[in-house]
Write a protein that holds these residues in place. Structure first.
Motif, PDB file in Angstrom:
ATOM      1  N   ARG A  69       0.838  -1.193   0.000  1.00  0.00           N
ATOM      2  CA  ARG A  69       0.000   0.000   0.000  1.00  0.00           C
ATOM      3  C   ARG A  69       0.882   1.256   0.000  1.00  0.00           C
ATOM      4  NH1 ARG A  69      -2.654   0.970   5.996  1.00  0.00           N
ATOM      5  NH2 ARG A  69      -0.690   1.217   7.138  1.00  0.00           N
ATOM      6  N   GLN A  70       0.335   2.326  -0.564  1.00  0.00           N
ATOM      7  CA  GLN A  70       1.058   3.579  -0.636  1.00  0.00           C
ATOM      8  C   GLN A  70       0.074   4.729  -0.499  1.00  0.00           C
ATOM      9  OE1 GLN A  70       3.734   3.907  -3.925  1.00  0.00           O
ATOM     10  NE2 GLN A  70       4.245   6.049  -3.546  1.00  0.00           N
ATOM     11  N   MET A  71       0.479   5.739   0.249  1.00  0.00           N
ATOM     12  CA  MET A  71      -0.364   6.911   0.456  1.00  0.00           C
ATOM     13  C   MET A  71       0.074   8.022  -0.482  1.00  0.00           C
ATOM     14  SD  MET A  71      -0.578   6.929   4.622  1.00  0.00           S
ATOM     15  CE  MET A  71      -1.763   8.273   4.637  1.00  0.00           C
ATOM     16  N   PHE A  72      -0.920   8.819  -0.932  1.00  0.00           N
ATOM     17  CA  PHE A  72      -0.649   9.984  -1.773  1.00  0.00           C
ATOM     18  C   PHE A  72      -1.331  11.190  -1.143  1.00  0.00           C
ATOM     19  CE2 PHE A  72      -0.201   6.393  -4.572  1.00  0.00           C
ATOM     20  CZ  PHE A  72       0.857   6.730  -5.398  1.00  0.00           C
TER      21      PHE A  72
ATOM     22  N   ASN B 287      11.303  12.141  10.389  1.00  0.00           N
ATOM     23  CA  ASN B 287      10.486  10.932  10.319  1.00  0.00           C
ATOM     24  C   ASN B 287      10.201  10.482   8.895  1.00  0.00           C
ATOM     25  OD1 ASN B 287       8.941   8.892  11.809  1.00  0.00           O
ATOM     26  ND2 ASN B 287       7.132   9.804  10.851  1.00  0.00           N
ATOM     27  N   TYR B 288      10.506  11.328   7.915  1.00  0.00           N
ATOM     28  CA  TYR B 288      10.172  10.994   6.527  1.00  0.00           C
ATOM     29  C   TYR B 288      11.451  10.978   5.689  1.00  0.00           C
ATOM     30  CZ  TYR B 288       5.400  11.467   8.054  1.00  0.00           C
ATOM     31  OH  TYR B 288       4.214  11.285   8.732  1.00  0.00           O
ATOM     32  N   ARG B 289      11.939   9.778   5.409  1.00  0.00           N
ATOM     33  CA  ARG B 289      13.198   9.588   4.709  1.00  0.00           C
ATOM     34  C   ARG B 289      12.966   8.925   3.355  1.00  0.00           C
ATOM     35  NH1 ARG B 289      18.228   8.195   8.530  1.00  0.00           N
ATOM     36  NH2 ARG B 289      17.973   9.859  10.061  1.00  0.00           N
ATOM     37  N   LYS B 290      14.040   8.799   2.609  1.00  0.00           N
ATOM     38  CA  LYS B 290      13.952   8.039   1.360  1.00  0.00           C
ATOM     39  C   LYS B 290      13.505   6.610   1.654  1.00  0.00           C
ATOM     40  CE  LYS B 290      15.450  11.092  -1.673  1.00  0.00           C
ATOM     41  NZ  LYS B 290      14.666  11.529  -2.834  1.00  0.00           N
TER      42      LYS B 290
ATOM     43  N   ASP C 257       6.956  12.733  -5.520  1.00  0.00           N
ATOM     44  CA  ASP C 257       8.142  12.378  -4.736  1.00  0.00           C
ATOM     45  C   ASP C 257       7.696  11.557  -3.537  1.00  0.00           C
ATOM     46  OD1 ASP C 257      10.863  12.314  -4.139  1.00  0.00           O
ATOM     47  OD2 ASP C 257      10.714  14.052  -2.819  1.00  0.00           O
ATOM     48  N   THR C 258       8.475  10.536  -3.218  1.00  0.00           N
ATOM     49  CA  THR C 258       8.057   9.551  -2.225  1.00  0.00           C
ATOM     50  C   THR C 258       8.986   9.518  -1.027  1.00  0.00           C
ATOM     51  OG1 THR C 258       7.105   8.177  -3.974  1.00  0.00           O
ATOM     52  CG2 THR C 258       7.506   7.111  -1.863  1.00  0.00           C
ATOM     53  N   LYS C 259       8.388   9.419   0.161  1.00  0.00           N
ATOM     54  CA  LYS C 259       9.128   9.261   1.408  1.00  0.00           C
ATOM     55  C   LYS C 259       8.642   8.002   2.120  1.00  0.00           C
ATOM     56  CE  LYS C 259      10.858  13.390   0.705  1.00  0.00           C
ATOM     57  NZ  LYS C 259      12.231  13.560   0.193  1.00  0.00           N
ATOM     58  N   SER C 260       9.369   7.619   3.156  1.00  0.00           N
ATOM     59  CA  SER C 260       8.985   6.461   3.966  1.00  0.00           C
ATOM     60  C   SER C 260       8.973   6.869   5.433  1.00  0.00           C
ATOM     61  CB  SER C 260       9.979   5.314   3.746  1.00  0.00           C
ATOM     62  OG  SER C 260       9.614   4.182   4.504  1.00  0.00           O
ATOM     63  N   ALA C 261       7.895   6.535   6.130  1.00  0.00           N
ATOM     64  CA  ALA C 261       7.745   6.928   7.533  1.00  0.00           C
ATOM     65  C   ALA C 261       8.602   6.034   8.436  1.00  0.00           C
ATOM     66  CB  ALA C 261       6.289   6.847   7.957  1.00  0.00           C
ATOM     67  N   VAL C 262       9.497   6.653   9.192  1.00  0.00           N
ATOM     68  CA  VAL C 262      10.353   5.902  10.121  1.00  0.00           C
ATOM     69  C   VAL C 262       9.524   5.359  11.282  1.00  0.00           C
ATOM     70  CG1 VAL C 262      12.342   6.038  11.661  1.00  0.00           C
ATOM     71  CG2 VAL C 262      12.353   7.304   9.497  1.00  0.00           C
TER      72      VAL C 262
ATOM     73  N   VAL D 267      -0.507   7.518   9.715  1.00  0.00           N
ATOM     74  CA  VAL D 267       0.556   6.934   8.904  1.00  0.00           C
ATOM     75  C   VAL D 267       1.255   5.861   9.728  1.00  0.00           C
ATOM     76  CG1 VAL D 267       2.658   7.371   7.577  1.00  0.00           C
ATOM     77  CG2 VAL D 267       0.905   9.150   7.744  1.00  0.00           C
ATOM     78  N   ALA D 268       1.102   4.606   9.322  1.00  0.00           N
ATOM     79  CA  ALA D 268       1.743   3.515  10.047  1.00  0.00           C
ATOM     80  C   ALA D 268       3.248   3.516   9.810  1.00  0.00           C
ATOM     81  CB  ALA D 268       1.145   2.179   9.614  1.00  0.00           C
ATOM     82  N   LYS D 269       3.983   2.991  10.737  1.00  0.00           N
ATOM     83  CA  LYS D 269       5.439   2.880  10.601  1.00  0.00           C
ATOM     84  C   LYS D 269       5.791   2.108   9.320  1.00  0.00           C
ATOM     85  CE  LYS D 269       9.527   0.977  12.919  1.00  0.00           C
ATOM     86  NZ  LYS D 269      10.040   0.286  14.144  1.00  0.00           N
ATOM     87  N   GLY D 270       6.727   2.634   8.565  1.00  0.00           N
ATOM     88  CA  GLY D 270       7.163   1.974   7.339  1.00  0.00           C
ATOM     89  C   GLY D 270       6.330   2.290   6.113  1.00  0.00           C
ATOM     90  N   THR D 271       5.245   3.059   6.262  1.00  0.00           N
ATOM     91  CA  THR D 271       4.383   3.382   5.126  1.00  0.00           C
ATOM     92  C   THR D 271       5.102   4.301   4.141  1.00  0.00           C
ATOM     93  OG1 THR D 271       2.365   3.199   6.450  1.00  0.00           O
ATOM     94  CG2 THR D 271       2.216   4.474   4.414  1.00  0.00           C
ATOM     95  N   ARG D 272       4.971   4.010   2.874  1.00  0.00           N
ATOM     96  CA  ARG D 272       5.481   4.915   1.840  1.00  0.00           C
ATOM     97  C   ARG D 272       4.398   5.937   1.532  1.00  0.00           C
ATOM     98  NH1 ARG D 272       7.502   2.299  -3.318  1.00  0.00           N
ATOM     99  NH2 ARG D 272       8.771   4.178  -3.459  1.00  0.00           N
TER     100      ARG D 272
END
Length: 448
Positions: A19-22, A39-42, A307-312, A323-328
């Motif tokens: 799953r991915q959020m926009f 909290n929002y990294r590559k 552009d996409t980030k990943s939640a730490v 936003v769950a942990k690890g969500t893109r």
């Protein structure tokens, strides 16, 4: 789809639990890119997908590695470097290569692929400033330069991998060394080997020099004490990718929109008439209406559309989305430029005036530029990772626009009633290129 939701945020569910959020919500973008930046990294998925081409370069890096690369790179974008870039690198590429190519096309009624021409222009420029190396990719013969062709193939193949709906397919192909993954391995190796040969030459050049002044990005990194070839290669490849594709994508769509809005072109021409080519750097700084027109073009067709980030860690966005942990999670500049609440009911129109207000009477300028905040208009990202090359990109684009429109009309050579097909890889492009005819103006604006 993101524009149809009340809070401009939605979650896309794909096969196998992916799953991915926009989001196109400016408050969420500010939250991700600034307020909760750590909290929002590559993220691992992004880095692993692109590592075979970008390695650990700045656009594929997080943490201390990213901070170091940004710190060293920032020196390349100071005022002195920007002036040097425009007055030497861009201007020579414009006068010695782009203008002659367009002049030849006009004289011989040749249809050019302007998207390809602009990519060649940008490729030469960024190689000069990143490597101190001239690939001479934009020549009248439009040469088949191995490095440039391999680079283009690598970008296309890594984009296919990145945009894959079912990522494990490319992983299987990579493990078996078949199909597109086999080809990616070949062209990525070719790009890296060529880059390393340039790095070796640069090391020798720096060793032989009595003056240690760093005039290009590669020299600066090598002089900083980091001589590991793989690491430096990663850095340079990332910068070539950014410098080649973004400005050429922006200008491709700009010239298309300009043809369909002759009143905007006339306004730009009037502004160009009032400037002098004698002081190149000052000229492009003063092109206020042209600057607004480029901003408006990139609102509709941002060079990097998503552009996409990943939640730490787990988080809650300002609009209440959990936003769950690890969500893109991706913010979407392409969609954000189409939000009626932000841009008004005429958002579909190409209208540079939305970025301008009438200048004060004492000023010689007709217009004064009024920008949007970086979170409403994140075309150059925002926060700590805001694009280092933003000012350089605008200077380059304005110089090209002024230099081309002074002498030529750019006329799309598409079938009547047809429009370019928008495609999104790393950057926004026209499918199949942008065929144009070049017409010399009846009166040379230089004489007006």
């Amino acid at each position: 789809m993101v524009l149809s939701t009340p809070n401009l945020t939605f979650t896309l569910y794909r096969p196998f639990g992916y799953r991915q959020m926009f989001t196109a919500n400016p408050a969420n973008v500010q939250h991700m890119l600034k307020n909760h930046f750590p909290n929002y990294r590559k993220g691992d998925v992004f880095r692993k997908t692109l590592r075979d081409f970008l390695g650990d370069g700045i656009f594929n890096a997080d943490g201390d590695n990213w901070k170091f690369q940004r710190q060293v790179s920032s020196h390349e974008f100071n005022t002195k470097s920007l002036r040097n870039f425009v007055e030497i690198v861009v201007d020579s590429e414009l006068s010695d290569r782009l203008i002659p190519v367009l002049k030849n096309a006009a004289a011989n009624k040749i249809v050019l692929d302007l998207q390809d021409i602009l990519q060649r222009f940008a490729f030469d420029n960024i190689c000069k400033i990143a490597f101190g190396y001239d690939p001479a990719y934009l020549l009248p013969s439009l040469p088949h330069a191995r490095f440039a062709v391999a680079f283009e193939s690598a970008v296309t193949l890594i984009s296919e991998r990145f945009n894959s709906n079912i990522p494990f397919i490319w992983k299987i192909k990579k493990a078996l060394n078949i199909g597109s993954e086999k080809q990616l391995k070949i062209v990525a190796k070719e790009v890296r080997e060529f880059a390393k040969s340039i790095i070796k030459e640069k090391k020798q050049e720096l060793h032989d020099k009595t003056s240690k002044e760093c005039v290009d990005l590669l020299s600066r990194f090598l002089s900083s004490g980091h001589s590991d070839e793989d690491f430096v290669t990663d850095i340079v490849i990332s910068f070539i990718l950014a410098g080649r594709d973004t400005t050429s994508a922006a200008l491709t769509w700009f010239f298309w929109l300009l043809h369909n809005n002759p009143e905007v072109e006339n306004e730009i021409l009037d502004e160009i008439k009032q400037t002098s080519e004698a002081t190149v750097y000052e000229e492009v700084k003063d092109l206020v209406y042209t600057h607004a027109s480029l901003c408006e073009s990139m609102r509709l067709y941002p060079p990097v559309p998503v552009d996409t980030k990943s939640a730490v860690n787990r988080d809650v966005l300002p609009d209440g989305t959990v936003v769950a942990k690890g969500t893109r999670i991706s913010y979407h500049p392409y969609a954000m430029g189409r939000v009626e609440k932000v841009w008004g009911p005429d958002w579909e129109e190409f209208r540079p005036q939305r970025w301008l207000e009438e200048a004060v009477e004492e000023s010689d300028r007709k217009w004064s530029f009024v920008g949007k905040d970086n979170f409403t208009y994140p075309v150059f990202q925002a926060g700590p990772r805001i694009c280092l090359g933003k000012d350089m990109a605008f200077l380059q684009m304005k110089r090209i626009v002024a230099g081309v429109l002074r002498r030529f009309r750019v006329v799309p050579a598409l079938e009547k009633g047809s429009e370019p097909i928008y495609i999104s890889d790393f950057t926004s492009k026209m499918k199949g290129g942008f065929p144009v005819r070049i017409e010399e103006r009846d009166v040379d604006l230089l004489q007006n």
